[in-house]
Design a protein around this motif. Structure first.
Motif, PDB file in Angstrom:
ATOM      1  N   VAL A 177       0.894  85.906 -23.261  1.00  0.00           N
ATOM      2  CA  VAL A 177       1.011  86.919 -24.304  1.00  0.00           C
ATOM      3  C   VAL A 177       2.372  87.600 -24.193  1.00  0.00           C
ATOM      4  O   VAL A 177       2.744  88.087 -23.127  1.00  0.00           O
ATOM      5  CB  VAL A 177      -0.108  87.973 -24.199  1.00  0.00           C
ATOM      6  N   ILE A 178       3.093  87.625 -25.310  1.00  0.00           N
ATOM      7  CA  ILE A 178       4.406  88.269 -25.363  1.00  0.00           C
ATOM      8  C   ILE A 178       4.300  89.566 -26.151  1.00  0.00           C
ATOM      9  O   ILE A 178       3.766  89.584 -27.274  1.00  0.00           O
ATOM     10  CB  ILE A 178       5.448  87.362 -26.048  1.00  0.00           C
ATOM     11  N   ASP A 179       4.798  90.649 -25.586  1.00  0.00           N
ATOM     12  CA  ASP A 179       5.017  91.879 -26.339  1.00  0.00           C
ATOM     13  C   ASP A 179       6.367  91.723 -27.030  1.00  0.00           C
ATOM     14  O   ASP A 179       7.418  91.807 -26.390  1.00  0.00           O
ATOM     15  CB  ASP A 179       5.015  93.077 -25.387  1.00  0.00           C
ATOM     16  N   ASN A 180       6.330  91.465 -28.335  1.00  0.00           N
ATOM     17  CA  ASN A 180       7.576  91.225 -29.066  1.00  0.00           C
ATOM     18  C   ASN A 180       7.985  92.421 -29.922  1.00  0.00           C
ATOM     19  O   ASN A 180       8.685  92.272 -30.921  1.00  0.00           O
ATOM     20  CB  ASN A 180       7.467  89.954 -29.919  1.00  0.00           C
ATOM     21  N   THR A 181       7.549  93.614 -29.499  1.00  0.00           N
ATOM     22  CA  THR A 181       7.908  94.826 -30.231  1.00  0.00           C
ATOM     23  C   THR A 181       9.418  94.951 -30.415  1.00  0.00           C
ATOM     24  O   THR A 181       9.903  95.331 -31.484  1.00  0.00           O
ATOM     25  CB  THR A 181       7.381  96.065 -29.485  1.00  0.00           C
ATOM     26  N   MET A 182      10.172  94.620 -29.383  1.00  0.00           N
ATOM     27  CA  MET A 182      11.638  94.749 -29.431  1.00  0.00           C
ATOM     28  C   MET A 182      12.293  93.622 -30.211  1.00  0.00           C
ATOM     29  O   MET A 182      13.461  93.728 -30.597  1.00  0.00           O
ATOM     30  CB  MET A 182      12.182  94.747 -28.001  1.00  0.00           C
ATOM     31  N   LYS A 204       6.988 100.694 -34.400  1.00  0.00           N
ATOM     32  CA  LYS A 204       8.424 100.541 -34.207  1.00  0.00           C
ATOM     33  C   LYS A 204       9.058  99.817 -35.399  1.00  0.00           C
ATOM     34  O   LYS A 204       9.029 100.310 -36.508  1.00  0.00           O
ATOM     35  CB  LYS A 204       8.687  99.818 -32.887  1.00  0.00           C
ATOM     36  N   TYR A 205       9.604  98.623 -35.199  1.00  0.00           N
ATOM     37  CA  TYR A 205      10.420  97.984 -36.233  1.00  0.00           C
ATOM     38  C   TYR A 205       9.624  97.558 -37.464  1.00  0.00           C
ATOM     39  O   TYR A 205      10.153  97.565 -38.575  1.00  0.00           O
ATOM     40  CB  TYR A 205      11.156  96.774 -35.645  1.00  0.00           C
ATOM     41  N   ILE A 206       8.357  97.182 -37.296  1.00  0.00           N
ATOM     42  CA  ILE A 206       7.580  96.697 -38.445  1.00  0.00           C
ATOM     43  C   ILE A 206       7.447  97.796 -39.495  1.00  0.00           C
ATOM     44  O   ILE A 206       7.763  97.603 -40.670  1.00  0.00           O
ATOM     45  CB  ILE A 206       6.195  96.191 -38.010  1.00  0.00           C
ATOM     46  N   ALA A 207       6.973  98.979 -39.085  1.00  0.00           N
ATOM     47  CA  ALA A 207       6.867 100.106 -40.028  1.00  0.00           C
ATOM     48  C   ALA A 207       8.233 100.752 -40.239  1.00  0.00           C
ATOM     49  O   ALA A 207       8.613 101.061 -41.368  1.00  0.00           O
ATOM     50  CB  ALA A 207       5.867 101.122 -39.518  1.00  0.00           C
ATOM     51  N   GLY A 208       8.934 101.020 -39.137  1.00  0.00           N
ATOM     52  CA  GLY A 208      10.360 101.289 -39.199  1.00  0.00           C
ATOM     53  C   GLY A 208      10.855 102.679 -39.452  1.00  0.00           C
ATOM     54  O   GLY A 208      12.048 102.936 -39.284  1.00  0.00           O
ATOM     55  N   HIS A 209       9.992 103.619 -39.818  1.00  0.00           N
ATOM     56  CA  HIS A 209      10.507 104.911 -40.256  1.00  0.00           C
ATOM     57  C   HIS A 209       9.998 106.090 -39.423  1.00  0.00           C
ATOM     58  O   HIS A 209      10.151 107.249 -39.818  1.00  0.00           O
ATOM     59  CB  HIS A 209      10.161 105.138 -41.733  1.00  0.00           C
ATOM     60  N   PHE A 324      20.422  90.556 -31.043  1.00  0.00           N
ATOM     61  CA  PHE A 324      20.172  91.026 -29.679  1.00  0.00           C
ATOM     62  C   PHE A 324      19.382  92.323 -29.625  1.00  0.00           C
ATOM     63  O   PHE A 324      19.283  92.934 -28.567  1.00  0.00           O
ATOM     64  CB  PHE A 324      21.503  91.175 -28.939  1.00  0.00           C
ATOM     65  N   GLY A 325      18.826  92.726 -30.737  1.00  0.00           N
ATOM     66  CA  GLY A 325      17.980  93.905 -30.736  1.00  0.00           C
ATOM     67  C   GLY A 325      18.721  95.201 -30.937  1.00  0.00           C
ATOM     68  O   GLY A 325      19.959  95.243 -30.990  1.00  0.00           O
ATOM     69  N   GLY A 326      17.941  96.281 -31.027  1.00  0.00           N
ATOM     70  CA  GLY A 326      18.518  97.590 -31.317  1.00  0.00           C
ATOM     71  C   GLY A 326      18.492  98.558 -30.157  1.00  0.00           C
ATOM     72  O   GLY A 326      18.838  99.729 -30.319  1.00  0.00           O
ATOM     73  N   ILE A 327      18.077  98.096 -28.961  1.00  0.00           N
ATOM     74  CA  ILE A 327      17.992  98.974 -27.800  1.00  0.00           C
ATOM     75  C   ILE A 327      19.135  98.688 -26.827  1.00  0.00           C
ATOM     76  O   ILE A 327      19.390  97.526 -26.486  1.00  0.00           O
ATOM     77  CB  ILE A 327      16.645  98.780 -27.075  1.00  0.00           C
ATOM     78  N   LEU A 328      19.795  99.715 -26.393  1.00  0.00           N
ATOM     79  CA  LEU A 328      20.787  99.596 -25.331  1.00  0.00           C
ATOM     80  C   LEU A 328      20.665 100.798 -24.416  1.00  0.00           C
ATOM     81  O   LEU A 328      20.133 101.848 -24.804  1.00  0.00           O
ATOM     82  CB  LEU A 328      22.200  99.474 -25.905  1.00  0.00           C
ATOM     83  N   SER A 329      21.110 100.629 -23.195  1.00  0.00           N
ATOM     84  CA  SER A 329      21.126 101.729 -22.235  1.00  0.00           C
ATOM     85  C   SER A 329      22.478 101.772 -21.553  1.00  0.00           C
ATOM     86  O   SER A 329      23.188 100.761 -21.498  1.00  0.00           O
ATOM     87  CB  SER A 329      20.013 101.550 -21.198  1.00  0.00           C
ATOM     88  N   PHE A 330      22.838 102.946 -21.039  1.00  0.00           N
ATOM     89  CA  PHE A 330      24.131 103.066 -20.364  1.00  0.00           C
ATOM     90  C   PHE A 330      24.095 104.235 -19.396  1.00  0.00           C
ATOM     91  O   PHE A 330      23.224 105.120 -19.461  1.00  0.00           O
ATOM     92  CB  PHE A 330      25.270 103.227 -21.377  1.00  0.00           C
ATOM     93  N   THR A 352      11.875 110.594 -28.146  1.00  0.00           N
ATOM     94  CA  THR A 352      11.278 109.400 -27.564  1.00  0.00           C
ATOM     95  C   THR A 352      10.647 108.553 -28.656  1.00  0.00           C
ATOM     96  O   THR A 352       9.600 108.873 -29.190  1.00  0.00           O
ATOM     97  CB  THR A 352      10.238 109.752 -26.489  1.00  0.00           C
ATOM     98  N   HIS A 353      11.316 107.477 -28.987  1.00  0.00           N
ATOM     99  CA  HIS A 353      10.833 106.521 -29.978  1.00  0.00           C
ATOM    100  C   HIS A 353      11.865 105.407 -30.013  1.00  0.00           C
ATOM    101  O   HIS A 353      12.949 105.525 -29.444  1.00  0.00           O
ATOM    102  CB  HIS A 353      10.678 107.189 -31.353  1.00  0.00           C
ATOM    103  N   LEU A 354      11.536 104.312 -30.661  1.00  0.00           N
ATOM    104  CA  LEU A 354      12.521 103.261 -30.888  1.00  0.00           C
ATOM    105  C   LEU A 354      12.145 102.506 -32.155  1.00  0.00           C
ATOM    106  O   LEU A 354      11.039 102.636 -32.675  1.00  0.00           O
ATOM    107  CB  LEU A 354      12.617 102.317 -29.687  1.00  0.00           C
ATOM    108  N   GLY A 355      13.094 101.728 -32.652  1.00  0.00           N
ATOM    109  CA  GLY A 355      12.835 100.968 -33.867  1.00  0.00           C
ATOM    110  C   GLY A 355      12.858 101.807 -35.121  1.00  0.00           C
ATOM    111  O   GLY A 355      12.328 101.402 -36.157  1.00  0.00           O
TER     112      GLY A 355
END
Length: 410
Positions: A177-182, A204-209, A324-330, A352-355
């Motif tokens: 099973v893959i969590d493909n939320t990202m 997250k990305y499916i609904a998007g808002h 490559f997705g919309g999440i990055l960290s630094f 705290t949210h993403l997508g």
């Protein structure tokens, strides 16, 4: 993957709403009338399609499930009130005491916490480096029923060895099973990889808002459920491909009750229409922002699969359709205060949210991974001063400008 045209018209064409509507109507009825009691009995017993009580199913939920299943090319989808509800339903529906599962050691904080809860129910859980299929293979046991990982880890962006793990699980008749939320379907073709199921946080990305919660499980049709020992005889319907989803619907949705409300189904379906366009803009922006951060003297390190320096860059390029997705960290240099930087941002929101359509940022160790403790965070590669950004669809120039002005203020 569905094209923009197919996504925009999916609700209308897949569900054929009444009265010429282009969206399925929101049906808030909890109960459903049957003129013939024999039909009511047949639906209860799974011999006939229909709705008997909206906790288990409704026209609104089925309409969204049809769209999600078409997006993934699966054999069926089930929706839930949240992504965590979908994960909980998956595990509690299909596992028994004494079973063993392998999960990513880089799991998102709430998901990892749930896996630790599973251990209280006599389910053996191994946390493994899923970027290396050999580590997964070494951890397998005769009791292993399931392997679960995220496509891209949140927040340090490790990319799982999905292709080889899928092959390994297929050879051992283990559910993968893959969590493909990202990495929604426009980025990742999980079915072609050979995954058994995908779990998605629809929030997250499916609904998007950032305006609705939801989760889903989709069976991709790659797993032989006849080889899965935990399916109850009463859920062994005629189509063996539906055995897993049938048990999840009965035990994980009907019995546990984490139902996605009809109004939420409608809202998610509308958001899904623009998924391809939002995701492309997000990925394009994220790559530009990551490269910009990498060029700044105030930034110590950047984590993003789109950068050539990322340890799984080549894998990400191969798996994710050159996105490559919309999440990055630094991490900022030690001389700079992380909180001062975040407080100085004007466009980018600390949340705290993403997508989301908006760009968001937050300190990781003191928020979403605070409960995991220092030792677990270290094992996941999460430093005390790590900042996560979820890049939105704004003009990239405005995102970069806001980062630069915040750094200048320090």
């Amino acid at each position: 993957m569905l094209s923009n045209t197919q996504l925009v018209h999916a609700d209308r064409l897949l569900n054929q709403p009444q009265f010429g509507a282009v969206h399925e109507s929101t049906n808030n009825s909890v109960l459903f009338e049957f003129a013939d009691v024999a039909d009511l009995e047949a639906v209860f017993q799974g011999k006939q399609a229909g709705h008997v009580y909206s906790r288990s199913s409704s026209g609104s939920a089925v309409a969204l499930q049809n769209m999600l299943n078409a997006l993934e090319g699966g054999v069926g989808s089930v929706t839930f009130a949240t992504g965590m509800a979908a994960i909980s339903a998956l595990m509690f529906s299909l596992l028994k005491a004494g079973d063993h599962i392998v999960v990513s050691r880089y799991l998102f904080g709430n998901t990892r916490s749930f896996m630790q809860t599973l251990q209280n129910f006599a389910i053996d859980v191994s946390f493994v480096d899923v970027t290396d299929v050999k580590a997964v293979e070494t951890s397998l046991k005769p009791e292993t029923k399931l392997v679960f990982c995220e496509s891209i880890a949140n927040p340090v962006t490790q990319v799982s060895d999905l292709e080889h793990i899928a092959s390994l699980c297929h050879s051992r008749s283990i559910l993968f099973v893959i969590d493909n939320t990202m990495t929604p379907a426009p980025m990742l073709d999980a079915k072609a990889l050979g995954a058994s199921m995908v779990m998605t946080s629809l929030t997250k990305y499916i609904a998007g808002h950032g305006s609705v919660l939801g989760g889903a499980l989709t069976d991709l049709g790659n797993f032989n459920w006849a080889a899965f020992a935990n399916i109850d005889d009463k859920y062994k319907v005629q189509d063996t491909r539906q055995w897993g989803l049938t048990q999840i619907r009965k035990r994980g949705l009907r019995d546990m009750g984490a139902t996605l409300a009809p109004a939420a189904c409608h809202q998610i379906a509308i958001g899904m229409e623009t998924l391809n366009m939002r995701l492309k803009q997000t990925c394009d922006n994220a790559l530009i922002v990551a490269r910009h951060l990498l060029s700044l003297p105030q930034v110590k390190k950047v984590y993003y699969p789109g950068l050539a320096e990322h340890p799984q860059h080549a894998r990400a390029k191969h798996l994710f359709n050159h996105q490559f997705g919309g999440i990055l960290s630094f991490e900022l240099h030690e001389t700079l205060d992380m909180r001062d930087f975040l407080n100085a941002l004007k466009l980018i929101i600390s949340a705290t949210h993403l997508g989301d359509t908006r760009t968001l940022a937050l300190p990781v160790a003191t928020t979403i991974f605070h409960e995991n403790g220092a030792s677990q965070r270290a094992a996941m590669g999460i430093g005390d001063k790590l900042i996560r950004m979820s890049i939105g669809i704004e003009a990239f120039e405005d995102i970069v400008k806001d980062i630069d002005q915040a750094l200048a203020s320090l």
